[in-house]
Design an enzyme around this catalytic site. Structure first.
Site, PDB file in Angstrom:
ATOM      1  N   GLN A 170     -15.033   2.234   0.839  1.00  0.00           N
ATOM      2  CA  GLN A 170     -14.212   1.805  -0.234  1.00  0.00           C
ATOM      3  C   GLN A 170     -13.512   3.081  -1.039  1.00  0.00           C
ATOM      4  O   GLN A 170     -14.402   4.054  -1.476  1.00  0.00           O
ATOM      5  CB  GLN A 170     -14.596   0.836  -0.959  1.00  0.00           C
ATOM      6  CG  GLN A 170     -13.926   0.358  -2.208  1.00  0.00           C
ATOM      7  CD  GLN A 170     -14.628  -0.767  -2.854  1.00  0.00           C
ATOM      8  OE1 GLN A 170     -15.634  -0.916  -2.673  1.00  0.00           O
ATOM      9  NE2 GLN A 170     -13.662  -1.432  -3.975  1.00  0.00           N
ATOM     10  N   ASN A 172     -12.642  -3.416   2.516  1.00  0.00           N
ATOM     11  CA  ASN A 172     -13.598  -2.193   2.450  1.00  0.00           C
ATOM     12  C   ASN A 172     -14.445  -2.115   1.077  1.00  0.00           C
ATOM     13  O   ASN A 172     -13.996  -2.256   0.146  1.00  0.00           O
ATOM     14  CB  ASN A 172     -12.657  -0.838   2.645  1.00  0.00           C
ATOM     15  CG  ASN A 172     -11.964  -0.678   3.688  1.00  0.00           C
ATOM     16  OD1 ASN A 172     -12.553  -0.927   4.699  1.00  0.00           O
ATOM     17  ND2 ASN A 172     -10.788  -0.125   3.589  1.00  0.00           N
ATOM     18  N   HIS A 224      -6.881  -6.006   1.885  1.00  0.00           N
ATOM     19  CA  HIS A 224      -5.726  -5.356   2.986  1.00  0.00           C
ATOM     20  C   HIS A 224      -5.260  -6.312   3.687  1.00  0.00           C
ATOM     21  O   HIS A 224      -6.133  -7.175   4.424  1.00  0.00           O
ATOM     22  CB  HIS A 224      -6.101  -4.156   3.592  1.00  0.00           C
ATOM     23  CG  HIS A 224      -6.462  -2.929   2.648  1.00  0.00           C
ATOM     24  ND1 HIS A 224      -5.862  -1.944   2.431  1.00  0.00           N
ATOM     25  CD2 HIS A 224      -7.779  -2.747   2.371  1.00  0.00           C
ATOM     26  CE1 HIS A 224      -6.494  -1.082   2.146  1.00  0.00           C
ATOM     27  NE2 HIS A 224      -7.588  -1.351   1.718  1.00  0.00           N
ATOM     28  N   ASP A 282       0.803  -0.988  -0.027  1.00  0.00           N
ATOM     29  CA  ASP A 282      -0.228  -0.134  -0.027  1.00  0.00           C
ATOM     30  C   ASP A 282       0.851   1.229   0.220  1.00  0.00           C
ATOM     31  O   ASP A 282       1.759   1.202   0.620  1.00  0.00           O
ATOM     32  CB  ASP A 282      -1.042   0.282   1.296  1.00  0.00           C
ATOM     33  CG  ASP A 282      -2.158   1.028   1.200  1.00  0.00           C
ATOM     34  OD1 ASP A 282      -3.302   0.540   1.071  1.00  0.00           O
ATOM     35  OD2 ASP A 282      -1.931   2.204   0.998  1.00  0.00           O
ATOM     36  N   ILE A 283       0.440   2.057  -0.655  1.00  0.00           N
ATOM     37  CA  ILE A 283       1.276   3.504  -0.903  1.00  0.00           C
ATOM     38  C   ILE A 283       1.404   4.188   0.271  1.00  0.00           C
ATOM     39  O   ILE A 283       2.230   4.926   0.555  1.00  0.00           O
ATOM     40  CB  ILE A 283       0.769   4.251  -2.139  1.00  0.00           C
ATOM     41  CG1 ILE A 283       1.915   5.257  -2.604  1.00  0.00           C
ATOM     42  CG2 ILE A 283      -0.490   5.132  -1.888  1.00  0.00           C
ATOM     43  CD1 ILE A 283       1.501   5.901  -3.930  1.00  0.00           C
ATOM     44  N   HIS A 322     -10.087  -5.488  -3.355  1.00  0.00           N
ATOM     45  CA  HIS A 322      -8.784  -5.533  -2.944  1.00  0.00           C
ATOM     46  C   HIS A 322      -8.754  -5.983  -1.348  1.00  0.00           C
ATOM     47  O   HIS A 322      -9.450  -5.631  -0.745  1.00  0.00           O
ATOM     48  CB  HIS A 322      -7.585  -4.347  -2.978  1.00  0.00           C
ATOM     49  CG  HIS A 322      -8.307  -3.114  -2.452  1.00  0.00           C
ATOM     50  ND1 HIS A 322      -9.289  -2.538  -3.402  1.00  0.00           N
ATOM     51  CD2 HIS A 322      -8.227  -2.389  -1.316  1.00  0.00           C
ATOM     52  CE1 HIS A 322      -9.686  -1.355  -2.619  1.00  0.00           C
ATOM     53  NE2 HIS A 322      -9.047  -1.285  -1.447  1.00  0.00           N
TER      54      HIS A 322
HETATM   55  P1  5GP Z   1      -9.707   1.254   0.220  1.00  0.00           P
HETATM   56  O1  5GP Z   1      -9.858   2.457   1.163  1.00  0.00           O
HETATM   57  O2  5GP Z   1     -10.517   1.436  -1.143  1.00  0.00           O
HETATM   58  O3  5GP Z   1     -10.018   0.029   1.100  1.00  0.00           O
HETATM   59  O4  5GP Z   1      -8.134   1.458  -0.021  1.00  0.00           O
HETATM   60  C1  5GP Z   1      -7.508   1.808  -0.893  1.00  0.00           C
HETATM   61  C2  5GP Z   1      -6.016   1.614  -0.701  1.00  0.00           C
HETATM   62  O5  5GP Z   1      -5.198   2.018  -1.780  1.00  0.00           O
HETATM   63  C3  5GP Z   1      -5.480   2.724   0.265  1.00  0.00           C
HETATM   64  O6  5GP Z   1      -5.079   2.171   1.424  1.00  0.00           O
HETATM   65  C4  5GP Z   1      -4.574   3.520  -0.537  1.00  0.00           C
HETATM   66  O7  5GP Z   1      -3.376   3.924   0.485  1.00  0.00           O
HETATM   67  C5  5GP Z   1      -4.096   2.879  -1.772  1.00  0.00           C
HETATM   68  N1  5GP Z   1      -3.707   3.323  -2.689  1.00  0.00           N
HETATM   69  C6  5GP Z   1      -4.409   4.140  -3.511  1.00  0.00           C
HETATM   70  N2  5GP Z   1      -3.731   4.488  -4.709  1.00  0.00           N
HETATM   71  C7  5GP Z   1      -2.651   3.680  -4.607  1.00  0.00           C
HETATM   72  C8  5GP Z   1      -1.542   3.538  -5.630  1.00  0.00           C
HETATM   73  O8  5GP Z   1      -1.445   4.134  -6.844  1.00  0.00           O
HETATM   74  N3  5GP Z   1      -0.512   2.659  -5.368  1.00  0.00           N
HETATM   75  C9  5GP Z   1      -0.589   1.862  -4.324  1.00  0.00           C
HETATM   76  N4  5GP Z   1       0.400   1.075  -4.001  1.00  0.00           N
HETATM   77  N5  5GP Z   1      -1.368   2.101  -3.273  1.00  0.00           N
HETATM   78  C10 5GP Z   1      -2.663   2.843  -3.575  1.00  0.00           C
END
Ligand code: 5GP
Ligand code: ZN
Length: 116
Positions: free
Chosen positions: A93, A86, A101, A30-31, A99
Site C-alpha cells: 500500500q 492493497n 482500485h 487513478d493518476i 481505497h
Molecule cells: P496503493 O499502492 O496505495 O494501492 O495505490 C495508490 C494509488 O494512488 C496508485 O495507483 C497511484 O497511482 C494513485 N495516486 C497517488 N497519488 C495520486 C494523486 O494525487 N491523484 C490520483 N488521482 N491518484 C493518485
C-alpha cells in the site's frame, strides 16, 4: 486528516478526475492507470487501511462494493473488472487512506499476481 492526499482530493484541495461522489464515498481516476479503466473508490471519512477498519466501517465498505459494478460499466468495463485493496507493507500500500482500485477495460486483464 491533515497530510493525507486522498483526504485533500475529497476536499477539493488537490484536483482529481472525479467520476462519482455521494454522502459517503468519492471515486476518481487513478493518476497512473494500469489498464484502460482504472479508478478508485474511497470512503470520505479517513481510514488508514483495510487492516484498520471496524464493524462501524462495514456499511461504507459494502456501499463501495455495491456501486463498483455500475461505475465500472459506466467507465467502459461492462463485462467485468477487478477490485484490489492493497493493504499495509505486505500488500504494498502506498497511500494510507483506504481505497478500492477498480481495474478493467474492453479486454481481459492479466491473470492475478505473477509469482516472483
Ligand atoms: P496503493 O499502492 O496505495 O494501492 O495505490 C495508490 C494509488 O494512488 C496508485 O495507483 C497511484 O497511482 C494513485 N495516486 C497517488 N497519488 C495520486 C494523486 O494525487 N491523484 C490520483 N488521482 N491518484 C493518485
Ligand atoms: Zn485520508
Amino acid at each position: 486528516m491533515e497530510d493525507c492526499i486522498f483526504c485533500k482530493i475529497v476536499a477539493g484541495k488537490i484536483p482529481s478526475k472525479k467520476i462519482y461522489e455521494d454522502e459517503h464515498v468519492f471515486a476518481f481516476h487513478d493518476i497512473n492507470p494500469v489498464a484502460p479503466v482504472h479508478f478508485m473508490i474511497i470512503p470520505k471519512k479517513h481510514v488508514d487501511s483495510l487492516a484498520h477498519v471496524t464493524d462501524k466501517d462495514a456499511p461504507v465498505l459494502g456501499h463501495i462494493l455495491a456501486i463498483a459494478g455500475r461505475l465500472a460499466s459506466d467507465q467502459g468495463s461492462p463485462e467485468g473488472f477487478r477490485t484490489i485493496v492493497n493493504t499495509g507493507r505486505i500488500g504494498r500500500q502506498d497511500v494510507y487512506h483506504l481505497h478500492v482500485h477498480v481495474i478493467g477495460g474492453p479486454n481481459p486483464l492479466p491473470r492475478m499476481i505473477a509469482k516472483e
